[in-house]
Design a protein around this motif. Structure first.
Motif, PDB file in Angstrom:
ATOM      1  N   ASP A  52       0.761  -1.186  -0.105  1.00  0.00           N
ATOM      2  CA  ASP A  52      -0.168  -0.002  -0.099  1.00  0.00           C
ATOM      3  C   ASP A  52       0.889   1.187  -0.136  1.00  0.00           C
ATOM      4  O   ASP A  52       1.613   1.435   0.885  1.00  0.00           O
ATOM      5  CB  ASP A  52      -0.888  -0.136   1.358  1.00  0.00           C
ATOM      6  CG  ASP A  52      -1.739   1.114   1.158  1.00  0.00           C
ATOM      7  OD1 ASP A  52      -1.571   2.265   0.894  1.00  0.00           O
ATOM      8  OD2 ASP A  52      -3.316   0.597   1.563  1.00  0.00           O
ATOM      9  N   SER A  54      -0.364   4.383   0.040  1.00  0.00           N
ATOM     10  CA  SER A  54      -1.194   5.500   0.366  1.00  0.00           C
ATOM     11  C   SER A  54      -0.457   6.903   1.216  1.00  0.00           C
ATOM     12  O   SER A  54      -0.893   7.861   0.694  1.00  0.00           O
ATOM     13  CB  SER A  54      -2.229   5.196   1.334  1.00  0.00           C
ATOM     14  OG  SER A  54      -3.177   4.197   0.888  1.00  0.00           O
ATOM     15  N   THR A  83      -9.109  11.954   5.124  1.00  0.00           N
ATOM     16  CA  THR A  83      -8.961  10.910   3.988  1.00  0.00           C
ATOM     17  C   THR A  83     -10.394  10.052   3.638  1.00  0.00           C
ATOM     18  O   THR A  83     -11.177  10.254   4.649  1.00  0.00           O
ATOM     19  CB  THR A  83      -7.991   9.702   4.691  1.00  0.00           C
ATOM     20  OG1 THR A  83      -8.356   9.455   5.786  1.00  0.00           O
ATOM     21  CG2 THR A  83      -6.554  10.674   5.137  1.00  0.00           C
ATOM     22  N   THR A  84     -10.133   9.408   2.539  1.00  0.00           N
ATOM     23  CA  THR A  84     -11.274   8.763   2.062  1.00  0.00           C
ATOM     24  C   THR A  84     -10.843   7.280   1.604  1.00  0.00           C
ATOM     25  O   THR A  84      -9.595   7.265   1.087  1.00  0.00           O
ATOM     26  CB  THR A  84     -12.125   9.447   1.037  1.00  0.00           C
ATOM     27  OG1 THR A  84     -11.343   9.605  -0.103  1.00  0.00           O
ATOM     28  CG2 THR A  84     -12.914  10.676   1.531  1.00  0.00           C
ATOM     29  N   SER A  86     -10.196   4.721  -1.120  1.00  0.00           N
ATOM     30  CA  SER A  86      -9.944   4.771  -2.431  1.00  0.00           C
ATOM     31  C   SER A  86     -10.581   3.374  -3.235  1.00  0.00           C
ATOM     32  O   SER A  86     -10.676   3.592  -4.252  1.00  0.00           O
ATOM     33  CB  SER A  86      -8.517   4.678  -2.867  1.00  0.00           C
ATOM     34  OG  SER A  86      -7.951   3.492  -2.360  1.00  0.00           O
ATOM     35  N   TYR A  87     -10.809   2.380  -2.410  1.00  0.00           N
ATOM     36  CA  TYR A  87     -11.049   1.133  -3.191  1.00  0.00           C
ATOM     37  C   TYR A  87     -10.415   0.711  -4.379  1.00  0.00           C
ATOM     38  O   TYR A  87     -10.765   0.130  -5.359  1.00  0.00           O
ATOM     39  CB  TYR A  87     -12.672   1.147  -3.423  1.00  0.00           C
ATOM     40  CG  TYR A  87     -13.667   1.729  -2.310  1.00  0.00           C
ATOM     41  CD1 TYR A  87     -13.821   0.446  -1.327  1.00  0.00           C
ATOM     42  CD2 TYR A  87     -13.966   2.800  -2.131  1.00  0.00           C
ATOM     43  CE1 TYR A  87     -14.474   1.060  -0.227  1.00  0.00           C
ATOM     44  CE2 TYR A  87     -14.949   3.242  -1.507  1.00  0.00           C
ATOM     45  CZ  TYR A  87     -15.194   2.299  -0.226  1.00  0.00           C
ATOM     46  OH  TYR A  87     -16.041   2.663   0.946  1.00  0.00           O
ATOM     47  N   MET A  88      -9.106   1.061  -4.366  1.00  0.00           N
ATOM     48  CA  MET A  88      -8.345   0.886  -5.383  1.00  0.00           C
ATOM     49  C   MET A  88      -7.083  -0.114  -4.919  1.00  0.00           C
ATOM     50  O   MET A  88      -6.499  -0.082  -3.609  1.00  0.00           O
ATOM     51  CB  MET A  88      -7.709   2.213  -5.966  1.00  0.00           C
ATOM     52  CG  MET A  88      -8.567   2.744  -6.782  1.00  0.00           C
ATOM     53  SD  MET A  88      -7.807   4.237  -7.763  1.00  0.00           S
ATOM     54  CE  MET A  88      -6.538   5.121  -6.265  1.00  0.00           C
ATOM     55  N   MET A  91      -3.525   1.285  -3.021  1.00  0.00           N
ATOM     56  CA  MET A  91      -3.538   2.463  -2.515  1.00  0.00           C
ATOM     57  C   MET A  91      -4.911   2.588  -1.890  1.00  0.00           C
ATOM     58  O   MET A  91      -6.078   3.047  -2.231  1.00  0.00           O
ATOM     59  CB  MET A  91      -3.570   3.551  -3.646  1.00  0.00           C
ATOM     60  CG  MET A  91      -3.687   5.018  -2.991  1.00  0.00           C
ATOM     61  SD  MET A  91      -3.379   6.388  -4.073  1.00  0.00           S
ATOM     62  CE  MET A  91      -1.797   6.343  -4.563  1.00  0.00           C
ATOM     63  N   LEU A  94      -7.210   8.015   0.032  1.00  0.00           N
ATOM     64  CA  LEU A  94      -7.037   9.058  -0.741  1.00  0.00           C
ATOM     65  C   LEU A  94      -7.037  10.152   0.331  1.00  0.00           C
ATOM     66  O   LEU A  94      -7.778  10.333   1.094  1.00  0.00           O
ATOM     67  CB  LEU A  94      -8.121   9.352  -1.617  1.00  0.00           C
ATOM     68  CG  LEU A  94      -8.059   8.187  -2.980  1.00  0.00           C
ATOM     69  CD1 LEU A  94      -9.087   8.537  -3.794  1.00  0.00           C
ATOM     70  CD2 LEU A  94      -6.518   8.312  -3.602  1.00  0.00           C
ATOM     71  N   ASN A  96      -7.604  13.874   1.206  1.00  0.00           N
ATOM     72  CA  ASN A  96      -8.353  15.203   0.572  1.00  0.00           C
ATOM     73  C   ASN A  96      -7.485  16.110   0.604  1.00  0.00           C
ATOM     74  O   ASN A  96      -6.772  16.601   1.605  1.00  0.00           O
ATOM     75  CB  ASN A  96      -9.660  15.108   1.150  1.00  0.00           C
ATOM     76  CG  ASN A  96     -10.477  13.978   1.192  1.00  0.00           C
ATOM     77  OD1 ASN A  96     -10.306  12.924   0.517  1.00  0.00           O
ATOM     78  ND2 ASN A  96     -11.533  14.140   2.280  1.00  0.00           N
TER      79      ASN A  96
END
Length: 280
Positions: A52, A54, A83-84, A86-88, A91, A94, A96
């Motif tokens: 990760d 991030s 932060t939010t 990302s569902y990726m 990472m 995300l 903000n």
């Protein structure tokens, strides 16, 4: 006046343009507040695991310096600290930036202009426009036709217009915006500080009241039951509830006990005290 989808969309655009100065004043106050009082963050990837990237936001002790930003867009690149997900893959989070916050403010501004214009148009005309554009309105709530129009996205152009507004805002001098919004931002800060102090005083007063009440209940329990009050588990709740009823402890006082003395009760008992419930 003609009332077609195109003409109403143009009215909304015109309303946004007319009220642009109002938007700028609101943005100036918010930007000044964030610039003067929001913490500054930097990102580090030092603690990233191999799977990760991030990164982690670290709050610095630095203040924002006006010399570092020529335009509003430059400041938009700073982190808000939120932060939010990302569902990726690779990472998970995300971080903000202020651009996202101000995009939302501008989008809401355009939305409100849209509502204003639609509220000035006869509902029957809006119903007719929905029918002409192939929407089935047999089951809609006729008493809230504007909400229906918004849900069907009958006027799509104005919703995208906020991107144009953002591009108009970005090149503006940050220094100028802060100068215009500084006084109102300071007032806002002091009002929030006053509210925070009052809230802290309220919490302190309630905490002391909860402890005083618990001490009183301990003495009463010893006198009436001949032993100290234990930690109240769910199996003890009915006994404890009757004890509180007998000693005329109000619902408000029970809520305060659960709120500030949670270590004296199990989680389920806390919930029952907060809600004034009987055990299941």
């Amino acid at each position: 006046m003609e009332h077609s989808v195109e003409s109403i969309s143009e009215q909304i655009r015109n309303r946004v343009d007319v009220r642009f100065s109002v938007l700028l004043a609101n943005l100036a106050e918010e930007l000044a507040y964030d610039f003067m009082f929001a913490p500054k963050y930097k990102i580090t990837h030092r603690y990233d695991p191999p799977w990760d990237c991030s990164g982690m936001l670290i709050r610095t002790n630095e203040l924002f310096s006006i010399d570092e930003y020529n335009s509003v867009e430059d400041f938009f690149d700073e982190y808000t600290g939120q932060t939010t997900a990302s569902y990726m893959s690779g990472m998970g989070l995300l971080h903000n930036r202020f651009e996202e916050k101000y995009e939302y403010i501008i989008r809401e501004f355009v939305f409100q202009c849209c509502i204003e214009v639609l509220s000035e148009i006869d509902d029957n005309l809006l119903v007719q426009l929905l029918l002409e554009n192939g929407h089935d309105i047999s089951e809609i709530d006729k008493d809230d036709i504007i909400q229906t129009v918004m849900e069907y996205e009958l006027f799509e152009d104005p919703f995208w217009y906020h991107y144009e507004i953002i591009e108009r805002v970005k090149p503006i001098s940050l220094k100028m915006m802060i100068a215009h919004g500084k006084n109102e931002a300071i007032k806002k800060y002091h009002l929030q500080l006053e509210r925070r102090m009052k809230e802290e005083e309220k919490i302190s007063f309630e905490e002391k009241g909860a402890q005083k009440l618990w001490n009183k209940l301990q003495k009463l329990f010893r006198l009436q039951r001949g032993c100290p009050l234990p930690k109240i588990e769910m199996k003890d709740y009915e006994m404890f509830r009757k004890f509180l009823d007998y000693n005329q402890v109000s619902i408000e006082e029970r809520i305060i006990l659960a709120k500030y003395l949670g270590d004296k009760f199990s989680n389920k008992v806390c919930m029952c005290l907060r809600n004034g419930q009987k055990p299941e």
